[in-house]
Design a protein around this motif. Sequence first.
Motif, PDB file in Angstrom:
ATOM      1  N   VAL A 123       0.831  -1.204   0.000  1.00 56.40           N
ATOM      2  CA  VAL A 123       0.000   0.000   0.000  1.00 56.40           C
ATOM      3  C   VAL A 123       0.867   1.256   0.000  1.00 56.40           C
ATOM      4  CG1 VAL A 123      -1.789   1.256   1.251  1.00 56.40           C
ATOM      5  CG2 VAL A 123      -1.847  -1.244   1.180  1.00 56.40           C
ATOM      6  N   GLU A 124       1.925   1.272   0.792  1.00 61.62           N
ATOM      7  CA  GLU A 124       2.794   2.449   0.875  1.00 61.62           C
ATOM      8  C   GLU A 124       3.482   2.726  -0.465  1.00 61.62           C
ATOM      9  OE1 GLU A 124       5.526   1.913   4.036  1.00 61.62           O
ATOM     10  OE2 GLU A 124       3.986   1.983   5.623  1.00 61.62           O
ATOM     11  N   LEU A 125       3.900   1.666  -1.141  1.00 57.81           N
ATOM     12  CA  LEU A 125       4.544   1.848  -2.449  1.00 57.81           C
ATOM     13  C   LEU A 125       3.549   2.395  -3.469  1.00 57.81           C
ATOM     14  CD1 LEU A 125       6.962   1.524  -4.325  1.00 57.81           C
ATOM     15  CD2 LEU A 125       6.300  -0.877  -4.656  1.00 57.81           C
ATOM     16  N   ARG A 126       2.317   1.926  -3.419  1.00 59.87           N
ATOM     17  CA  ARG A 126       1.311   2.431  -4.356  1.00 59.87           C
ATOM     18  C   ARG A 126       1.029   3.913  -4.131  1.00 59.87           C
ATOM     19  NH1 ARG A 126      -1.770  -2.452  -3.345  1.00 59.87           N
ATOM     20  NH2 ARG A 126      -3.420  -1.212  -2.356  1.00 59.87           N
ATOM     21  N   ILE A 127       1.012   4.346  -2.868  1.00 63.79           N
ATOM     22  CA  ILE A 127       0.801   5.771  -2.559  1.00 63.79           C
ATOM     23  C   ILE A 127       1.939   6.612  -3.126  1.00 63.79           C
ATOM     24  CG2 ILE A 127       0.684   7.445  -0.680  1.00 63.79           C
ATOM     25  CD1 ILE A 127      -0.753   5.254   0.974  1.00 63.79           C
ATOM     26  N   LYS A 128       3.173   6.130  -3.014  1.00 65.77           N
ATOM     27  CA  LYS A 128       4.311   6.864  -3.564  1.00 65.77           C
ATOM     28  C   LYS A 128       4.263   6.911  -5.094  1.00 65.77           C
ATOM     29  CE  LYS A 128       7.479   5.684   0.220  1.00 65.77           C
ATOM     30  NZ  LYS A 128       8.704   4.922   0.563  1.00 65.77           N
ATOM     31  N   LEU A 129       3.870   5.794  -5.714  1.00 67.02           N
ATOM     32  CA  LEU A 129       3.852   5.747  -7.176  1.00 67.02           C
ATOM     33  C   LEU A 129       2.755   6.636  -7.763  1.00 67.02           C
ATOM     34  CD1 LEU A 129       4.411   1.912  -7.760  1.00 67.02           C
ATOM     35  CD2 LEU A 129       6.065   3.756  -8.066  1.00 67.02           C
ATOM     36  N   ARG A 130       1.680   6.867  -7.012  1.00 69.58           N
ATOM     37  CA  ARG A 130       0.619   7.755  -7.504  1.00 69.58           C
ATOM     38  C   ARG A 130       1.081   9.200  -7.639  1.00 69.58           C
ATOM     39  NH1 ARG A 130      -2.843   5.107  -3.416  1.00 69.58           N
ATOM     40  NH2 ARG A 130      -3.782   3.268  -4.405  1.00 69.58           N
ATOM     41  N   GLN A 131       2.153   9.566  -6.921  1.00 70.10           N
ATOM     42  CA  GLN A 131       2.688  10.923  -6.992  1.00 70.10           C
ATOM     43  C   GLN A 131       3.600  11.120  -8.197  1.00 70.10           C
ATOM     44  OE1 GLN A 131       1.442  13.152  -4.894  1.00 70.10           O
ATOM     45  NE2 GLN A 131       0.277  11.446  -4.012  1.00 70.10           N
ATOM     46  N   LEU A 132       3.946  10.032  -8.884  1.00 74.51           N
ATOM     47  CA  LEU A 132       4.783  10.138 -10.079  1.00 74.51           C
ATOM     48  C   LEU A 132       3.901  10.423 -11.298  1.00 74.51           C
ATOM     49  CD1 LEU A 132       7.248   7.186  -9.412  1.00 74.51           C
ATOM     50  CD2 LEU A 132       7.543   9.607  -8.876  1.00 74.51           C
ATOM     51  N   SER A 133       4.524  10.914 -12.367  1.00 75.50           N
ATOM     52  CA  SER A 133       3.755  11.450 -13.495  1.00 75.50           C
ATOM     53  C   SER A 133       3.274  10.393 -14.486  1.00 75.50           C
ATOM     54  CB  SER A 133       4.603  12.480 -14.244  1.00 75.50           C
ATOM     55  OG  SER A 133       5.810  11.898 -14.700  1.00 75.50           O
ATOM     56  N   ALA A 134       3.991   9.276 -14.645  1.00 79.62           N
ATOM     57  CA  ALA A 134       3.644   8.349 -15.737  1.00 79.62           C
ATOM     58  C   ALA A 134       3.918   6.908 -15.337  1.00 79.62           C
ATOM     59  CB  ALA A 134       4.419   8.701 -17.001  1.00 79.62           C
ATOM     60  N   VAL A 135       3.227   6.418 -14.314  1.00 84.81           N
ATOM     61  CA  VAL A 135       3.409   5.040 -13.844  1.00 84.81           C
ATOM     62  C   VAL A 135       2.044   4.389 -13.707  1.00 84.81           C
ATOM     63  CG1 VAL A 135       4.393   3.543 -12.077  1.00 84.81           C
ATOM     64  CG2 VAL A 135       5.452   5.741 -12.553  1.00 84.81           C
ATOM     65  N   GLY A 136       1.861   3.225 -14.353  1.00 82.74           N
ATOM     66  CA  GLY A 136       0.644   2.443 -14.191  1.00 82.74           C
ATOM     67  C   GLY A 136       0.797   1.455 -13.047  1.00 82.74           C
ATOM     68  N   ILE A 137      -0.234   1.346 -12.212  1.00 82.34           N
ATOM     69  CA  ILE A 137      -0.171   0.495 -11.020  1.00 82.34           C
ATOM     70  C   ILE A 137      -1.130  -0.671 -11.197  1.00 82.34           C
ATOM     71  CG2 ILE A 137      -0.468   0.417  -8.518  1.00 82.34           C
ATOM     72  CD1 ILE A 137       0.014   3.457  -8.518  1.00 82.34           C
ATOM     73  N   ILE A 138      -0.638  -1.885 -10.929  1.00 82.87           N
ATOM     74  CA  ILE A 138      -1.424  -3.115 -11.024  1.00 82.87           C
ATOM     75  C   ILE A 138      -1.425  -3.777  -9.655  1.00 82.87           C
ATOM     76  CG2 ILE A 138      -1.598  -5.387 -12.118  1.00 82.87           C
ATOM     77  CD1 ILE A 138      -0.152  -4.182 -14.543  1.00 82.87           C
ATOM     78  N   LEU A 139      -2.585  -4.263  -9.237  1.00 83.02           N
ATOM     79  CA  LEU A 139      -2.688  -5.028  -7.989  1.00 83.02           C
ATOM     80  C   LEU A 139      -3.664  -6.176  -8.188  1.00 83.02           C
ATOM     81  CD1 LEU A 139      -5.106  -3.363  -5.492  1.00 83.02           C
ATOM     82  CD2 LEU A 139      -4.561  -2.214  -7.618  1.00 83.02           C
ATOM     83  N   ALA A 140      -3.694  -7.096  -7.247  1.00 82.93           N
ATOM     84  CA  ALA A 140      -4.575  -8.268  -7.315  1.00 82.93           C
ATOM     85  C   ALA A 140      -5.626  -8.169  -6.208  1.00 82.93           C
ATOM     86  CB  ALA A 140      -3.762  -9.544  -7.157  1.00 82.93           C
ATOM     87  N   GLU A 152      -4.827  11.942 -10.074  1.00 81.95           N
ATOM     88  CA  GLU A 152      -5.099  13.333 -10.436  1.00 81.95           C
ATOM     89  C   GLU A 152      -3.842  14.033 -10.950  1.00 81.95           C
ATOM     90  OE1 GLU A 152      -6.839  15.255  -7.109  1.00 81.95           O
ATOM     91  OE2 GLU A 152      -8.689  14.055  -7.152  1.00 81.95           O
ATOM     92  N   LYS A 153      -2.708  13.725 -10.345  1.00 83.25           N
ATOM     93  CA  LYS A 153      -1.463  14.340 -10.798  1.00 83.25           C
ATOM     94  C   LYS A 153      -1.123  13.901 -12.217  1.00 83.25           C
ATOM     95  CE  LYS A 153       3.365  15.097  -9.676  1.00 83.25           C
ATOM     96  NZ  LYS A 153       4.470  14.870  -8.730  1.00 83.25           N
ATOM     97  N   GLN A 154      -1.328  12.622 -12.527  1.00 84.00           N
ATOM     98  CA  GLN A 154      -1.036  12.137 -13.870  1.00 84.00           C
ATOM     99  C   GLN A 154      -1.935  12.802 -14.900  1.00 84.00           C
ATOM    100  OE1 GLN A 154      -1.421   7.891 -13.540  1.00 84.00           O
ATOM    101  NE2 GLN A 154       0.582   7.630 -12.573  1.00 84.00           N
ATOM    102  N   ARG A 155      -3.197  12.987 -14.567  1.00 86.94           N
ATOM    103  CA  ARG A 155      -4.117  13.667 -15.491  1.00 86.94           C
ATOM    104  C   ARG A 155      -3.731  15.131 -15.678  1.00 86.94           C
ATOM    105  NH1 ARG A 155      -8.495  10.597 -16.737  1.00 86.94           N
ATOM    106  NH2 ARG A 155      -8.957   8.836 -15.362  1.00 86.94           N
ATOM    107  N   ALA A 156      -3.310  15.789 -14.594  1.00 93.55           N
ATOM    108  CA  ALA A 156      -2.899  17.196 -14.696  1.00 93.55           C
ATOM    109  C   ALA A 156      -1.654  17.341 -15.566  1.00 93.55           C
ATOM    110  CB  ALA A 156      -2.643  17.757 -13.300  1.00 93.55           C
ATOM    111  N   VAL A 157      -0.683  16.425 -15.395  1.00 87.66           N
ATOM    112  CA  VAL A 157       0.530  16.465 -16.210  1.00 87.66           C
ATOM    113  C   VAL A 157       0.200  16.214 -17.675  1.00 87.66           C
ATOM    114  CG1 VAL A 157       2.727  15.291 -16.645  1.00 87.66           C
ATOM    115  CG2 VAL A 157       2.063  15.847 -14.313  1.00 87.66           C
ATOM    116  N   ALA A 158      -0.716  15.284 -17.944  1.00 92.58           N
ATOM    117  CA  ALA A 158      -1.104  14.993 -19.329  1.00 92.58           C
ATOM    118  C   ALA A 158      -1.768  16.209 -19.973  1.00 92.58           C
ATOM    119  CB  ALA A 158      -2.044  13.795 -19.362  1.00 92.58           C
ATOM    120  N   CYS A 159      -2.621  16.923 -19.218  1.00 89.37           N
ATOM    121  CA  CYS A 159      -3.284  18.124 -19.755  1.00 89.37           C
ATOM    122  C   CYS A 159      -2.269  19.223 -20.046  1.00 89.37           C
ATOM    123  CB  CYS A 159      -4.333  18.620 -18.777  1.00 89.37           C
ATOM    124  SG  CYS A 159      -5.760  17.540 -18.614  1.00 89.37           S
TER     125      CYS A 159
END
Length: 265
Positions: A123-140, A152-159
Amino acid sequence: MRVKKQKINRRTIRFYKTCCGFREPFKVLCDGTFLHYLVAHKMSPPAEYLSRLLSGSCRPFTTRCVIAELKRLGAPFSQALSLAKGLDAAKCNHEPLKPAGDCLENLVGEGNPEHFFVATQDVELRIKLRQLSAVGIILAQNNFLVLEPPSEKQRAVACSDEAQRTRANDKEFRIIEGRERKKEALLVMQRSEGDAAAGTDENGKSRGTGGLHTFNPGLYANARRKKNIVVADRPQFKKKRAKGPNPLSCKKKSKKAKKTQVKLQ
């Protein structure tokens, strides 16, 4: 997978393809927690399940740091360790070896130049990766793989990237300015040539003919031709003429009338 989830999944993959430059075969970094979940729920080989999720060919990767961490965890993670050794190894070059979460975070980096998806249950790693601009996250979850929607950050960077692409850069501004200068120079030349031609005409009239116009048959013929020109853009309507009766609607002459005329004769 339900239809609604499939639509959301396709939309997310399309976002990473168009805005982040992801291409097939997709690269997926797997950590020890994700591999242990796959082994516990009998979801191997991982490439098959990942390709179903991403609707394309996939290459699962791991790192030396992840393998070393699985070794330290001992016998409960032995099957996950053997599964990790069968995956492709991404170069991390960490000396000494780091924890798996820090290793994956450093390997992806801010811009994710290698276009990695990261598969993790941490969970902690996923929270950190959400702050990066272009990383897709997969979980089971519940024996299914899930691709998280963009943050939201990834969408803002894309815009912002799209807005920068639509603006003209300095080189394009220079090209536009150069073209405008050429147009202005051509207009100035045309005006100067027109003024020079008008001056020669006035001089010729004053010298040769004393201001009288001479007859030019070519100009006269051109003027007559211009009068006879029909404008193609103007609509032309045909006049309706009176037509005769429809022959099918008219009655045919009866044979009895013909016989009576013969008898009278």
